[in-house]
Scaffold this motif. Structure first.
Motif, PDB file in Angstrom:
ATOM      1  N   ASP A 292     -11.252  62.323  24.714  1.00 29.36           N
ATOM      2  CA  ASP A 292     -11.051  61.031  24.067  1.00 29.36           C
ATOM      3  C   ASP A 292      -9.732  61.000  23.303  1.00 29.36           C
ATOM      4  O   ASP A 292      -8.987  60.033  23.366  1.00 29.36           O
ATOM      5  CB  ASP A 292     -12.198  60.735  23.082  1.00 29.36           C
ATOM      6  CG  ASP A 292     -13.526  60.518  23.788  1.00 29.36           C
ATOM      7  OD1 ASP A 292     -13.526  60.314  25.014  1.00 29.36           O
ATOM      8  OD2 ASP A 292     -14.562  60.548  23.100  1.00 29.36           O
ATOM      9  N   ALA A 293      -9.468  62.072  22.555  1.00 32.30           N
ATOM     10  CA  ALA A 293      -8.267  62.118  21.726  1.00 32.30           C
ATOM     11  C   ALA A 293      -7.011  61.987  22.589  1.00 32.30           C
ATOM     12  O   ALA A 293      -6.069  61.276  22.237  1.00 32.30           O
ATOM     13  CB  ALA A 293      -8.226  63.428  20.934  1.00 32.30           C
ATOM     14  N   VAL A 294      -7.016  62.649  23.722  1.00 34.32           N
ATOM     15  CA  VAL A 294      -5.858  62.589  24.607  1.00 34.32           C
ATOM     16  C   VAL A 294      -5.710  61.182  25.177  1.00 34.32           C
ATOM     17  O   VAL A 294      -4.613  60.609  25.190  1.00 34.32           O
ATOM     18  CB  VAL A 294      -5.988  63.629  25.746  1.00 34.32           C
ATOM     19  CG1 VAL A 294      -4.941  63.400  26.821  1.00 34.32           C
ATOM     20  CG2 VAL A 294      -5.867  65.046  25.180  1.00 34.32           C
ATOM     21  N   LEU A 295      -6.817  60.582  25.589  1.00 33.76           N
ATOM     22  CA  LEU A 295      -6.753  59.224  26.156  1.00 33.76           C
ATOM     23  C   LEU A 295      -6.241  58.227  25.117  1.00 33.76           C
ATOM     24  O   LEU A 295      -5.391  57.390  25.408  1.00 33.76           O
ATOM     25  CB  LEU A 295      -8.126  58.795  26.673  1.00 33.76           C
ATOM     26  CG  LEU A 295      -8.530  59.407  28.015  1.00 33.76           C
ATOM     27  CD1 LEU A 295      -9.945  58.969  28.386  1.00 33.76           C
ATOM     28  CD2 LEU A 295      -7.556  59.025  29.122  1.00 33.76           C
ATOM     29  N   PHE A 296      -6.754  58.326  23.873  1.00 34.23           N
ATOM     30  CA  PHE A 296      -6.325  57.404  22.819  1.00 34.23           C
ATOM     31  C   PHE A 296      -4.865  57.633  22.435  1.00 34.23           C
ATOM     32  O   PHE A 296      -4.209  56.734  21.926  1.00 34.23           O
ATOM     33  CB  PHE A 296      -7.207  57.553  21.577  1.00 34.23           C
ATOM     34  CG  PHE A 296      -8.567  56.950  21.736  1.00 34.23           C
ATOM     35  CD1 PHE A 296      -8.725  55.672  22.252  1.00 34.23           C
ATOM     36  CD2 PHE A 296      -9.699  57.660  21.374  1.00 34.23           C
ATOM     37  CE1 PHE A 296      -9.983  55.111  22.401  1.00 34.23           C
ATOM     38  CE2 PHE A 296     -10.971  57.107  21.517  1.00 34.23           C
ATOM     39  CZ  PHE A 296     -11.114  55.833  22.033  1.00 34.23           C
ATOM     40  N   SER A 297      -4.364  58.842  22.636  1.00 34.66           N
ATOM     41  CA  SER A 297      -3.008  59.175  22.216  1.00 34.66           C
ATOM     42  C   SER A 297      -1.962  58.815  23.262  1.00 34.66           C
ATOM     43  O   SER A 297      -0.769  58.852  22.972  1.00 34.66           O
ATOM     44  CB  SER A 297      -2.905  60.679  21.932  1.00 34.66           C
ATOM     45  OG  SER A 297      -3.801  61.035  20.911  1.00 34.66           O
ATOM     46  N   MET A 298      -2.401  58.504  24.465  1.00 38.63           N
ATOM     47  CA  MET A 298      -1.452  58.204  25.526  1.00 38.63           C
ATOM     48  C   MET A 298      -0.731  56.885  25.239  1.00 38.63           C
ATOM     49  O   MET A 298      -1.368  55.881  24.946  1.00 38.63           O
ATOM     50  CB  MET A 298      -2.181  58.095  26.876  1.00 38.63           C
ATOM     51  CG  MET A 298      -2.513  59.423  27.495  1.00 38.63           C
ATOM     52  SD  MET A 298      -1.023  60.348  27.942  1.00 38.63           S
ATOM     53  CE  MET A 298      -1.591  62.004  27.535  1.00 38.63           C
ATOM     54  N   PRO A 299       0.597  56.894  25.318  1.00 32.70           N
ATOM     55  CA  PRO A 299       1.317  55.636  25.131  1.00 32.70           C
ATOM     56  C   PRO A 299       1.105  54.720  26.337  1.00 32.70           C
ATOM     57  O   PRO A 299       0.688  55.166  27.407  1.00 32.70           O
ATOM     58  CB  PRO A 299       2.775  56.091  25.032  1.00 32.70           C
ATOM     59  CG  PRO A 299       2.826  57.351  25.833  1.00 32.70           C
ATOM     60  CD  PRO A 299       1.478  58.010  25.656  1.00 32.70           C
TER      61      PRO A 299
END
Ligand SMILES: [Zn+2]
Length: 138
Positions: free
Chosen positions: A114-121
């Motif tokens: 989730d953290a990676v998905l939310f952090s993607m520009p």
């Protein structure tokens, strides 16, 4: 390699807070920007705190590099991102919290996904002038 947080053991050892630093490869490619890919691995620098009710707060940063073509001018480029992330874990949760954990051990993989998905520009831009119109501040 994603470490597991053994809350029971950390409690027994009175390590109620601490740091976790590790690198990992995402299980699925999180990048949806055309002509852009992730340079593995992703770096995580996280701190945890075990609260009195055994719920656990995790916060820190994940760092990753995206490589590919500028979303606007198609110039080849590479850019490093560092994004703040946080999660709240509850033992044997009731579904209202962010994340539940069972048997005293936190598996960080879902949180990291989730953290990676939310952090993607939304796009990759090579310069100030190559910014997506909707993200312009002025
Ligand atoms: Zn550009």
């Amino acid at each position: 390699m994603v470490p597991r947080l053994d809350v029971r053991r950390l409690n027994a050892e009175k390590k109620y807070s601490g740091e976790l630093s590790f690198s990992f490869d995402p299980e699925e490619d999180p990048v949806e920007i055309p002509y852009v890919s992730l340079v593995s691995p992703i770096r995580a620098e996280l701190g945890y705190e075990i609260l009195e009710d055994d719920s656990v707060e995790i916060r820190g940063t994940i760092g990753f590099t995206l490589k590919g073509l500028c979303s606007r001018c198609l110039k080849e480029m590479e850019k490093r991102f560092s994004e703040e992330v946080e999660g709240y874990f509850v033992p044997d949760g009731d579904g209202r919290e962010d994340y539940a954990y069972t048997n005293g051990v936190i598996d960080l993989r879902e949180f990291l996904r989730d953290a990676v998905l939310f952090s993607m520009p939304a796009g990759l831009y090579c310069s100030e002038t190559c910014t997506a119109p909707e993200y312009k501040e002025d």
